[in-house]
Every structure is written in structure tokens, then in C-alpha cells.
Design an enzyme around this catalytic site. Structure first.
Site, PDB file in Angstrom:
ATOM      1  CG  ASP A  44      -1.840  -1.140   1.342  1.00  0.00           C
ATOM      2  OD1 ASP A  44      -2.184  -1.702   0.286  1.00  0.00           O
ATOM      3  OD2 ASP A  44      -2.230  -1.491   2.474  1.00  0.00           O
ATOM      4  CE1 TYR A  89       3.591  -6.730   3.422  1.00  0.00           C
ATOM      5  CE2 TYR A  89       2.916  -9.026   3.527  1.00  0.00           C
ATOM      6  CZ  TYR A  89       3.045  -7.844   2.822  1.00  0.00           C
ATOM      7  OH  TYR A  89       2.626  -7.785   1.517  1.00  0.00           O
TER       8      TYR A  89
END
EC number: 5.4.99.12
Length: 256
Positions: free
Chosen positions: A63, A121
């Protein structure tokens, strides 16, 4: 036509994410022109090197504002350059907040997204009332006391294969929202807390919503055992808030 796999790093602060978009797609704040995306910037650069259009495929979208230590991508190109020479050429044109750290030639059918088996992540929380000025682009500051054990108990309930429909901002569609989260590790490092998520794939905004939910557990706004009911509800409204992108980074993409 040769197929090249690259591993790259980027500081996502000034970009609209990985994927180039048309108006109305992805980030609703604006249409992401190719100039403002990592993919778009790389494709223009590679096309200049090749003298004709080159498309690049990433292992997945990140994002707007999300960073990467180990994003993987691949592209096809006619060139006589060795992988080492190609990497040097690419890096000579890239801005200082994007860098390719490895290039290798791979089989024709390798695809960075379709062949990816799992990803990791990391989300960094600055758990202090004192700001870290030089880390502000990479951490989310939460000054309140956070209950580490409560968050770890909640994390255990969120691991495994589940329908994570409650933990995505994506609009309803036909695609499955079932994912497998292999582990969620929570470690205190000085006055930071690092949340490390590994799994076979993550939905749109999934890690950042999981983070918002775990932080609510840490502050006492939710209980660890609430995680089961949130998963079963399938309702975005039951999960926690979407935390800022700045604390999130794609660490690694793994292949067979």
C-alpha cells in the site's frame, strides 16, 4: 527473451504503493499515476534500458506508504548484460529511496506472484511517549502501556487457517478470504515492539487491521478471547482500526 528475478528495497513514504493504477482503483485519495508508484517507476526505467516496453510483475501489492526490505519482482528483457551489469545499470538510474539488491536469471515460467509460497511482514510500534524523530517514517507511536502477554495470547488465536473477512478493507467479491497465518511473533526491542507476521498470503489491509486489533488488546479495549468471535463474525466492524502504513514493511518473500 530472458526472465530476470530481482529483489528490491524501498522506502514507501512518498509513493502511492507498488502497483500502477488507473483512476478509481486502489487508494481512494487519488489515482496513482505511474510516476508515483514503484512499479511504474521501474517499468519506465527498464523500458528505457531495453529500448522498448518492459512490464514488471511484483510478488504482491504494498500500500501507499508501506516499505519493503525484500520485495521480489520479475521481468522479461532482451539484453546481453549479465545480471550483475544489469543491476548496476538499474541502480544508477533509481532514486535514493529505491534500490535493487540482487538480480538473477530464472526459468522462463517463473512468476514472482504466482510462484510465491509465503511472505513475512513486520510492523514497528514505538511504545513510548518520547518521539524518535529520525525513525518517525518507519514506526507508529503508541505511548500507552501495552500488555505484551495479552497480545501474544490474541496472536495465537489469529494464527492458522481462517476466514479473515473481518480483517480486510476489500469490497465484497468472489475471491476467497481464507488465508493461513503461520506465525505472529511479538518482541520488545528497547522501547519498540516488533510484530512479525508470516503466512501464505495477506488480504488488502489485513496486516494493518490485525495490528489495530492487537493494539486494542494491548490497551485493554478488547480481550484476547474476542479474536475467535471476530473471525467468526466476518464483519469488518468487529475488528480493530486500520493503523498507519508507516510502521509496516515487507521483509521477505519465499519460494519453493
Amino acid at each position: 527473451m530472458r526472465n530476470f528475478k530481482i529483489v528490491l528495497q524501498y522506502e514507501g513514504t512518498r509513493y502511492k504503493g507498488w502497483q500502477k493504477q488507473g483512476k478509481g482503483e486502489g487508494d481512494s485519495s487519488s489515482s496513482a499515476s505511474p510516476e508515483n508508484t514503484i512499479q511504474g517507476k521501474l517499468e519506465r526505467l527498464l523500458s528505457r534500458i531495453a529500448g522498448k516496453p518492459v512490464e514488471i510483475q511484483g510478488s504482491g501489492r504494498t500500500d501507499a506508504g508501506v516499505h519493503a526490505y525484500g520485495q521480489v519482482a520479475n521481468f522479461h528483457m532482451d539484453t546481453d548484460d549479465t545480471p550483475e551489469a544489469l543491476m548496476e545499470k538499474i541502480n544508477s538510474y533509481l532514486p535514493e529511496d529505491i534500490g535493487v539488491i540482487s538480480v538473477e536469471e530464472v526459468p522462463e515460467r517463473f512468476h514472482s506472484r504466482l510462484n510465491a509460497k509465503s511472505k513475512t511482514y513486520r510492523y514497528r510500534v514505538l511504545n513510548s511517549a518520547v518521539p524518535h524523530i529520525f525513525e518517525r517514517r518507519y514506526v507508529y507511536q503508541v505511548p500507552e502501556h501495552l500488555d505484551m502477554e495479552a497480545m501474544r495470547r490474541a496472536a495465537i488465536l489469529l494464527t492458522g487457517s481462517h476466514d479473515f473477512k473481518a480483517f480486510t478493507s476489500a469490497k465484497k467479491g468472489k475471491k476467497s478470504t481464507v488465508r493461513t497465518v503461520d506465525s505472529i511473533q511479538i518482541d520488545r526491542v528497547g522501547d519498540e515492539i516488533h510484530f512479525t507476521f508470516s503466512g501464505n498470503g495477506f488480504l488488502y489491509h489485513m496486516v494493518r487491521i490485525l495490528m489495530g486489533t492487537l493494539l486494542e488488546v494491548g490497551t485493554g479495549a478488547k480481550k484476547p478471547e474476542d479474536m475467535t468471535a471476530i473471525l467468526e463474525s466476518g464483519s469488518r466492524e468487529c475488528a480493530g482500526p486500520l493503523v498507519p502504513a508507516c510502521g509496516l514493511a515487507l521483509m521477505e518473500v519465499r519460494y519453493s
